[in-house]
Design a protein around this motif. Structure first.
Motif, PDB file in Angstrom:
ATOM      1  N   LEU B  61       7.883  24.959   3.355  1.00  0.00           N
ATOM      2  CA  LEU B  61       6.838  24.722   2.351  1.00  0.00           C
ATOM      3  C   LEU B  61       6.769  25.824   1.302  1.00  0.00           C
ATOM      4  CD1 LEU B  61       4.129  23.547   4.880  1.00  0.00           C
ATOM      5  CD2 LEU B  61       5.471  22.106   3.333  1.00  0.00           C
ATOM      6  N   ILE B  62       7.486  26.919   1.563  1.00  0.00           N
ATOM      7  CA  ILE B  62       7.660  27.979   0.562  1.00  0.00           C
ATOM      8  C   ILE B  62       9.157  28.236   0.475  1.00  0.00           C
ATOM      9  CG2 ILE B  62       7.275  30.418  -0.009  1.00  0.00           C
ATOM     10  CD1 ILE B  62       4.609  30.308   1.464  1.00  0.00           C
ATOM     11  N   GLY B  83       9.015  27.955  -9.005  1.00  0.00           N
ATOM     12  CA  GLY B  83       9.996  27.373  -8.080  1.00  0.00           C
ATOM     13  C   GLY B  83       9.509  27.317  -6.641  1.00  0.00           C
ATOM     14  N   ASN B  84       8.206  27.250  -6.478  1.00  0.00           N
ATOM     15  CA  ASN B  84       7.603  27.219  -5.139  1.00  0.00           C
ATOM     16  C   ASN B  84       7.926  28.465  -4.317  1.00  0.00           C
ATOM     17  OD1 ASN B  84       5.958  26.034  -3.170  1.00  0.00           O
ATOM     18  ND2 ASN B  84       7.709  25.063  -2.161  1.00  0.00           N
ATOM     19  N   GLY B  85       8.174  29.567  -5.021  1.00  0.00           N
ATOM     20  CA  GLY B  85       8.449  30.838  -4.327  1.00  0.00           C
ATOM     21  C   GLY B  85       7.164  31.535  -3.921  1.00  0.00           C
ATOM     22  N   GLY B  87       4.061  33.620  -4.182  1.00  0.00           N
ATOM     23  CA  GLY B  87       3.237  33.870  -5.356  1.00  0.00           C
ATOM     24  C   GLY B  87       3.262  35.320  -5.804  1.00  0.00           C
ATOM     25  N   GLN B  88       3.157  36.231  -4.848  1.00  0.00           N
ATOM     26  CA  GLN B  88       3.115  37.656  -5.185  1.00  0.00           C
ATOM     27  C   GLN B  88       4.382  38.087  -5.931  1.00  0.00           C
ATOM     28  OE1 GLN B  88       2.262  36.339  -2.286  1.00  0.00           O
ATOM     29  NE2 GLN B  88       0.472  37.340  -1.407  1.00  0.00           N
ATOM     30  N   VAL B  89       5.513  37.620  -5.429  1.00  0.00           N
ATOM     31  CA  VAL B  89       6.801  38.012  -6.006  1.00  0.00           C
ATOM     32  C   VAL B  89       6.951  37.425  -7.405  1.00  0.00           C
ATOM     33  CG1 VAL B  89       9.296  37.827  -5.741  1.00  0.00           C
ATOM     34  CG2 VAL B  89       7.835  38.150  -3.717  1.00  0.00           C
ATOM     35  N   GLN B  90       6.657  36.141  -7.530  1.00  0.00           N
ATOM     36  CA  GLN B  90       6.872  35.460  -8.804  1.00  0.00           C
ATOM     37  C   GLN B  90       5.872  35.939  -9.861  1.00  0.00           C
ATOM     38  OE1 GLN B  90       9.671  34.658  -8.160  1.00  0.00           O
ATOM     39  NE2 GLN B  90       9.883  32.422  -8.076  1.00  0.00           N
ATOM     40  N   ALA B  91       4.646  36.157  -9.463  1.00  0.00           N
ATOM     41  CA  ALA B  91       3.626  36.578 -10.428  1.00  0.00           C
ATOM     42  C   ALA B  91       3.912  37.998 -10.918  1.00  0.00           C
ATOM     43  CB  ALA B  91       2.238  36.497  -9.808  1.00  0.00           C
TER      44      ALA B  91
END
Lengths: 354, 354
Positions: B61-62, B83-85, B87-91
C-alpha cells in the motif's frame, strides 16, 4: 431597519469621502469596499465605520491623497508603503499590481505597511476569486488580544481569509478573526449598550467580563485558546513583522488614538489556479467537494450544511434585491456628514419599500 | 519510559525501513523525520507510527522505492506526484526542489498528490526556518471531522503550520490541527485504554462521546466550531482540491484501510524573507516582538508566557541531552520488526542512563 439600494449607498459614501479630500477614483473604491461589507451582512466593517474614517482624515491621521509606493520588488514579491492612505484603496491597488505577477509566476505575495484598518477581508477575497485566483489574506490590527496566559492587549483580532473560485455562483470564502469573536461585535454591543456573553473577553485586570466597554479596555480572548494565539502570531508575523508596519501593541487604535496614525500591516498571497491544475478540472473537483459536504448527514436540529462563504453570498443576493439595511445610528452619522459637507442627499426618497 | 540517543533511534528506524525495501538515502530521511517528532515531544507522529508504515509497505500500500515526479511546472509553482511513496521522503524532496524557486522569485508554492500521512509538519517547518525561509504548510488527511452541523467524517484533522526564522536559537513555529485535539491523542488514549475528555468527539450517531474507540469510528470536533470548519476547508482546498489528491472522505485511512492507498495531498508555500525585508532588520523586529510578548503581564497562576515553538524547542534540547523517551509499546514493536527483519540491535546497550 431601513434598506437602501447599493448604488445609492455607494454614491453617498463616495461623495462624503470626496468631500473630505479623497480623489474621486479612490473615493469610489473606498465606497465600494464599505458598502460591500454591508451587502454581505457584515455591517460592523461597513458604512458604520465611515464616521471614524472621516474623523481621522479630518484630524490629519489619514492621508486622503496618499500614493501607493513599491518599496521593494523581488521576483514575485512586492513590498508596499501605503503612505498612511485609506487601507481599502491602497490594498486594492496593491492587489491589482500583484495580479499580473501571480498570473506570470503562478504565485505572488505582497506586504503593505503604513496602512489603516482596511475593512472586511471578504472584499479582497471575492475580487480575487472573480478573477480565477486563490487569495490568502491577513492583516494585523489595533491591540485587542493577549498572548495565551497574558492579559495585556498585544495582537489585533488578526483575521485570516482565503477564497477559492467555484462553479457554484459564489466563491468558497474563509474569513475569520483569530479571536473568539470579532471586535466589531463588541463595538456593536457597546453602541447598543448591551452586555456581551461570557467567554468573549477579560477586563483590564485579566478577569472575565460581560461589559462591552470593559472588554474594549481589556482584552478579547483568542479562539480555541493556544491555537488562536498561534494563528494570531502567524498573522502578526506575516502582516506586521514581515511588512515593516507597526507590530502588536504599537499599532494605533482607530477609535482610541485620535493623536497618531495606525500603521497597520497587511499580507496578500495570490495563487493562479491554472499554474497548479487545469481550470475546468479544478472547478469540477471543487464543485463536487461542495456537493459532498452539503450532502453530509446532519446533526439533530440542523436544516442545512453550508460551506464557508455560502451564507454571505445569499445575504448579498437578498440585499441586492431588497436593499441594504442601514442602522438608525449609521444613518444619523451619514446625515450629519451630509449636512456638514453640504452634500445633498434625500434618504427618504431612495429608501427601499419592499 | 526508557530514553534513547537520537542517533540510535535514527539508525534503527532507517535499518528497518531499508529492510522493507526503502532505498538507503530515503530511509535515512524517513528515520530523521520520525525521530524528529519524538525529539520535539510529539511521539504521536514519531517512531510510534513506524509499525503502521512498515505494515503498509508490506501490504503493497506504500511504494518504498517511489520516484518523485514533477507533473506541472509554471513559474514559481511545482505540482508533484509522490508516486504513493513515503510522505516524509517525498515531501522533503519536494521542499528541496522548491527552495531554489523561492530564493529566485521570493515566493514559491507546491502541491503534492498521491502521498501518505507525512508526519509532523514541524519537521518541514524547522528545516525551512534553518534556511532563513518562512514556510506555510498544510496537509489533508484521513476522514476525521465533519463540516459544522454534520456528523459524517469528511475532513482530516487538517493541520496548518508556519515557521519563521528568529535570532533566538529556535524558530517561531505555528503548528496546529484544525480539530479540538490532534487525532494522535485519541489514538494514544485508545492504545492506553483511557477515556477522552468531553467535547473532543462525536460517536457514529453524532452524539458526544468519551470513548476513544467510538470517537475514532465517529468524528473529532473542529476547533472553535465554525471557525475550525472554515480552516479545515481551507486546508482541504489547498492540499486536496488544488493538488489532485483524494479529497475529504476519499482519503484512505492509515489504520483502517489496509486494502487501499491513502492518496493524501500536501501544500507548501515558501517565502524568502530577504525578498520582503533586509534580513538583519527582520531578525531585529522578530526578536523584539518575541521579547515583548514574553514580557506581557501574566494571568494568575501563569509562570511564563511562551511563544509558539518555544516549548517544543526546549523539549528537543532536553531530549537531545537526556535521550528521547520511547514508550514500552513502541519498543516492543521495534523489537518485533528487528527480529522479523533480522536487524541486530541491542536496546539494552544503547539506553540512556541519566
Amino acid at each position: 431597519m431601513n434598506r437602501y439600494p447599493k448604488e445609492a449607498l455607494v454614491s453617498i459614501v463616495a461623495q462624503l469621502a470626496c468631500g473630505m479630500g479623497v480623489p474621486q477614483e479612490d473615493a469610489a473604491l473606498f465606497a465600494e469596499a464599505l458598502v460591500d461589507a454591508d451587502l454581505h451582512g457584515v455591517p460592523t466593517h461597513g458604512v458604520s465605520r465611515l464616521n471614524i474614517y472621516l474623523k481621522r482624515i479630518e484630524a490629519g491621521l489619514i492621508e486622503p491623497k496618499a500614493e501607493l509606493a513599491i518599496e521593494r520588488r523581488a521576483g514575485s514579491v512586492l513590498a508596499f508603503d501605503a503612505g498612511n492612505g485609506l487601507g481599502q484603496v491602497q490594498a486594492r491597488r496593491a492587489l491589482d499590481l500583484l495580479i499580473p505577477l501571480a498570473r506570470q509566476n503562478g504565485v505572488a505575495a505582497a506586504t503593505i505597511r503604513n496602512s489603516q484598518h482596511f475593512g472586511a477581508l471578504s472584499w479582497y477575497a471575492n475580487y480575487a476569486a472573480a478573477q480565477k485566483l486563490v487569495l490568502l489574506a491577513m492583516t494585523n490590527g489595533e491591540p485587542a488580544m493577549s498572548p495565551a496566559g497574558g492579559y495585556e492587549a498585544f495582537f489585533g483580532t488578526n483575521p485570516i481569509a482565503a477564497s477559492f473560485p467555484t462553479g457554484k455562483g459564489f466563491p468558497v470564502k474563509i474569513d475569520l478573526s483569530t479571536s473568539v469573536v470579532a471586535r466589531g461585535n463588541i463595538i456593536a454591543a457597546q453602541k447598543k449598550n448591551e452586555p456581551i456573553p461570557e467567554g468573549w473577553a477579560l477586563d483590564r485586570e485579566g478577569k472575565p467580563t460581560t461589559d462591552a466597554t470593559e472588554a474594549l479596555l481589556g482584552t478579547v480572548l483568542t479562539m480555541a485558546g493556544h491555537k488562536g494565539y498561534a494563528l494570531a502570531m502567524m498573522v502578526e508575523l506575516f502582516s506586521g513583522v514581515l511588512s515593516g508596519a507597526a507590530i502588536g501593541a504599537e499599532v494605533g487604535s482607530m477609535y482610541k488614538n485620535l493623536d497618531r496614525k495606525q500603521d497597520v500591516g497587511h499580507f496578500f498571497c495570490l495563487f493562479d489556479v491554472q499554474a497548479f491544475f487545469d481550470y475546468g478540472e479544478y472547478l469540477r473537483r471543487m464543485d463536487e467537494t461542495i456537493d459532498r459536504i452539503k450532502a453530509s448527514k446532519k446533526r439533530a436540529g440542523v436544516d442545512e450544511i453550508l460551506v464557508p462563504g455560502e451564507r454571505s453570498a445569499r445575504t448579498a443576493a437578498v440585499n441586492l434585491t431588497e436593499g441594504i439595511p442601514v442602522s438608525p445610528e449609521t444613518l444619523a452619522e451619514l446625515e450629519g456628514w451630509c449636512s456638514r459637507l453640504q452634500v445633498a442627499f434625500n434618504f427618504r426618497e431612495v429608501v427601499c419599500r419592499p
